[in-house]
Write a protein that holds these residues in place. Structure first.
Motif, PDB file in Angstrom:
ATOM      1  N   LEU A  46       0.837  -1.211   0.000  1.00  0.00           N
ATOM      2  CA  LEU A  46       0.000   0.000   0.000  1.00  0.00           C
ATOM      3  C   LEU A  46       0.866   1.253   0.000  1.00  0.00           C
ATOM      4  CD1 LEU A  46      -2.768  -1.085   2.551  1.00  0.00           C
ATOM      5  CD2 LEU A  46      -2.889  -1.055   0.051  1.00  0.00           C
ATOM      6  N   GLN A  47       1.899   1.243   0.856  1.00  0.00           N
ATOM      7  CA  GLN A  47       2.743   2.439   0.997  1.00  0.00           C
ATOM      8  C   GLN A  47       3.444   2.767  -0.322  1.00  0.00           C
ATOM      9  OE1 GLN A  47       5.290   2.148   4.425  1.00  0.00           O
ATOM     10  NE2 GLN A  47       6.494   3.937   3.850  1.00  0.00           N
ATOM     11  N   LYS A  48       3.871   1.746  -1.045  1.00  0.00           N
ATOM     12  CA  LYS A  48       4.622   1.961  -2.280  1.00  0.00           C
ATOM     13  C   LYS A  48       3.722   1.902  -3.509  1.00  0.00           C
ATOM     14  CE  LYS A  48       9.296   0.702  -1.033  1.00  0.00           C
ATOM     15  NZ  LYS A  48       9.557   2.053  -0.665  1.00  0.00           N
ATOM     16  N   ASN A  49       2.425   1.931  -3.290  1.00  0.00           N
ATOM     17  CA  ASN A  49       1.491   1.968  -4.412  1.00  0.00           C
ATOM     18  C   ASN A  49       1.703   0.849  -5.417  1.00  0.00           C
ATOM     19  OD1 ASN A  49      -0.655   3.540  -4.948  1.00  0.00           O
ATOM     20  ND2 ASN A  49       0.603   5.419  -5.120  1.00  0.00           N
ATOM     21  N   MET A  50       1.944  -0.347  -4.924  1.00  0.00           N
ATOM     22  CA  MET A  50       2.284  -1.445  -5.830  1.00  0.00           C
ATOM     23  C   MET A  50       1.101  -1.898  -6.682  1.00  0.00           C
ATOM     24  SD  MET A  50       4.947  -3.887  -3.814  1.00  0.00           S
ATOM     25  CE  MET A  50       5.703  -3.304  -2.315  1.00  0.00           C
ATOM     26  N   SER A  51      -0.113  -1.391  -6.352  1.00  0.00           N
ATOM     27  CA  SER A  51      -1.269  -1.760  -7.183  1.00  0.00           C
ATOM     28  C   SER A  51      -1.114  -1.171  -8.582  1.00  0.00           C
ATOM     29  CB  SER A  51      -2.561  -1.277  -6.532  1.00  0.00           C
ATOM     30  OG  SER A  51      -2.511   0.121  -6.384  1.00  0.00           O
ATOM     31  N   GLN A  52      -0.204  -0.170  -8.730  1.00  0.00           N
ATOM     32  CA  GLN A  52       0.023   0.427 -10.047  1.00  0.00           C
ATOM     33  C   GLN A  52       0.946  -0.432 -10.909  1.00  0.00           C
ATOM     34  OE1 GLN A  52      -1.796   3.126 -10.849  1.00  0.00           O
ATOM     35  NE2 GLN A  52      -2.581   2.684  -8.795  1.00  0.00           N
ATOM     36  N   LEU A  53       1.604  -1.411 -10.295  1.00  0.00           N
ATOM     37  CA  LEU A  53       2.514  -2.291 -11.044  1.00  0.00           C
ATOM     38  C   LEU A  53       1.701  -3.389 -11.729  1.00  0.00           C
ATOM     39  CD1 LEU A  53       5.201  -2.857  -8.231  1.00  0.00           C
ATOM     40  CD2 LEU A  53       5.340  -1.254 -10.145  1.00  0.00           C
ATOM     41  N   PRO A  54       2.287  -4.050 -12.739  1.00  0.00           N
ATOM     42  CA  PRO A  54       1.571  -5.210 -13.303  1.00  0.00           C
ATOM     43  C   PRO A  54       1.292  -6.218 -12.202  1.00  0.00           C
ATOM     44  CG  PRO A  54       3.568  -4.711 -14.566  1.00  0.00           C
ATOM     45  CD  PRO A  54       3.589  -3.818 -13.372  1.00  0.00           C
TER      46      PRO A  54
END
Ligand code: HAM
Length: 427
Positions: free
Chosen positions: A95-103
């Motif tokens: 969540l902190q590193k916004n990994m939902s934006q990654l594939p």
């Protein structure tokens, strides 16, 4: 200092050395290779986190949060806790590193120490080691099967797979669990006399844990208690059936265990454990499961996740018990011995040149006599000792002694690294 005053390691925490350390390194080599092969990225996260991260994710009523956390206050008054497990931190980082934006899915692995204030015994420590893997952002029974396959492959590499049993269950989702929990509570009503103290309080706070209590009477009660798999909703049931199809196709054997509930509150649907061959409380050498609701609990969008944690200490114990041999650590080949100030001055450079040429080599720079140095060289069973005294420094040569044959040759200083490399290649 009197021996009883000597400082000891904290209770339940130990130094890993010698054979333990060799197994430890070997396990890490094996898992690293497998994770690289499967495209997992390595993540290292802090040794401690805000206490509320674990309270929210693992659950207030779990044993870990209610009894086993090492919690302390920072100078600013904030509450922190030594990490008792890794999933919560990986989700926090996602969540902190916004990994939902990654594939998606994001596939991460980690290894390192974790801390739980438990009653220490063989296989149960207060500082223990886990290798963990988490797959976030995708939900399909195929992902669950893929992760279990990866776990099984690591166990096969370590020659442990044939000595373990995969236990499998589904904990369903919030919907199917709700009505099941009411049924379970009803079943346990009026049975206080056959229940341990812990279970009486679990009935209110965390009824699912009633199923995996290790108390003899509670085991009997749990055996005839209503089972969750009989109460799964259609969606969770289909998911579980599909997962089992994948496992069958992959030839992965499993035992369905309707009492497997795991000790952390974040699980939904698939849960599993690998049990070692010996019977007893500490026989889970690792486990994991799906946690589709956890990221939302931590303030993120609904995001599915699944992972596992392998207990490295328990795998080592199992490998030692089964006498599983691992490749020997390579030993030192060369010892550099010197006598006199001028020779000692040259020694470190020579050792460093050998290291740069990838030769395993040590020196006896701290020892005052040649005899003491050669004794050490002998005990290390090196193939060659390189000797330097005042005379050799003056002539810019090194004596190369074959430790097995006892013969020695004089070699010019500039040629000694190549000479040694040649000797080692042909030995
Ligand atoms: P866990 O079952 O609490 O799961 O721990 C995983 C493994 O760590 C256990 O099966 C055991 O082998 C080892 N272990 C746990 N506590 C100790 C201890 N005190 N001493 C020695 N070994 C221990 C988790 O931690 C989850 N985070 C696993 C997971 C990852 N689930 C989803 N993703």
């Amino acid at each position: 200092m009197a021996s009883q005053d000597r400082i000891q390691s904290p209770k339940g925490m130990r130094d890993l050395m010698d054979d333990d350390a060799c197994y430890f390194e070997y396990i890490y080599d094996v898992v690293r290779k497998r994770f690289n092969q499967c495209g997992f990225k390595h993540i290292e996260f802090p040794i401690f986190e805000e206490t509320r991260l674990f309270e929210r994710s693992i659950g207030d009523t779990s044993d870990i949060v209610s009894k086993e956390m090492y919690t302390f206050e920072s100078k600013s008054g904030k509450s922190f806790t030594l990490r008792p497990e890794g999933t919560a931190s990986v989700c926090r980082s996602y969540l902190q590193k916004n990994m939902s934006q990654l594939p998606q899915p994001v596939e991460l692995w980690y290894m390192g120490p974790f801390f739980r204030y438990e009653r220490p015994q063989k296989g149960r420590y207060r500082q223990f080691y886990q290798v963990g893997a988490e797959i976030l952002g995708e939900s399909s029974p195929a992902i669950d099967a893929q992760l279990i396959l990866l776990y099984a492959n690591i166990l096969r590499d370590l020659e442990l797979l044939d000595h373990t049993e995969l236990q499998l269950n589904s904990l369903g989702c919030k919907d199917c669990r709700g009505s099941y929990i009411s049924e379970l509570k009803r079943y346990y009503e009026g049975k206080d006399r056959s229940m341990c103290e812990d279970c009486i309080s679990r009935r209110e706070k965390n009824p699912m844990r009633l199923l995996d209590c290790k108390d003899e009477d509670c085991i009997i009660l749990a055996e005839i208690a209503p089972k969750l798999p009989d109460n799964l909703c259609e969606c969770c049931n289909d998911f579980h059936v599909e997962l089992k199809k994948y496992l069958d196709e992959l030839g992965i054997k499993y035992t369905e265990n309707p009492s497997l509930v795991r000790g952390l509150d974040y699980y939904s649907k698939t849960v599993f454990e690998f049990w070692g061959s010996h019977k007893g409380a500490q026989n889970a050498i690792g486990g994991g499961g799906r946690y589709d609701g956890l990221l939302e609990i931590l303030g993120g969008e609904p995001t599915p996740g699944i992972g596992f944690g392998m207990g490295v200490d328990r795998m080592i114990l199992e490998m030692e018990r089964l006498d599983i041999s691992i490749p020997k650590r390579e030993k030192v080949d060369i010892f550099v011995a010197s006598l006199g100030d001028a020779a000692k001055l040259k020694t470190l450079t020579l050792i460093n040149n050998l290291h740069e040429a990838d030769v395993r080599c040590v020196g006896g720079v701290g020892k005052p006599t040649m005899k003491a140095q050669l004794k050490l060289a002998d005990s290390l069973r090196v193939k060659y000792a390189l000797l330097m005294g005042e005379l050799e420094v003056k002539d810019n040569v090194v004596l190369v002694k074959d430790m097995e044959r006892g013969s020695q040759e004089k070699v010019p200083m500039e040629e000694v690294v190549d000479f040694v490399l040649d000797k080692l290649k042909n030995s």
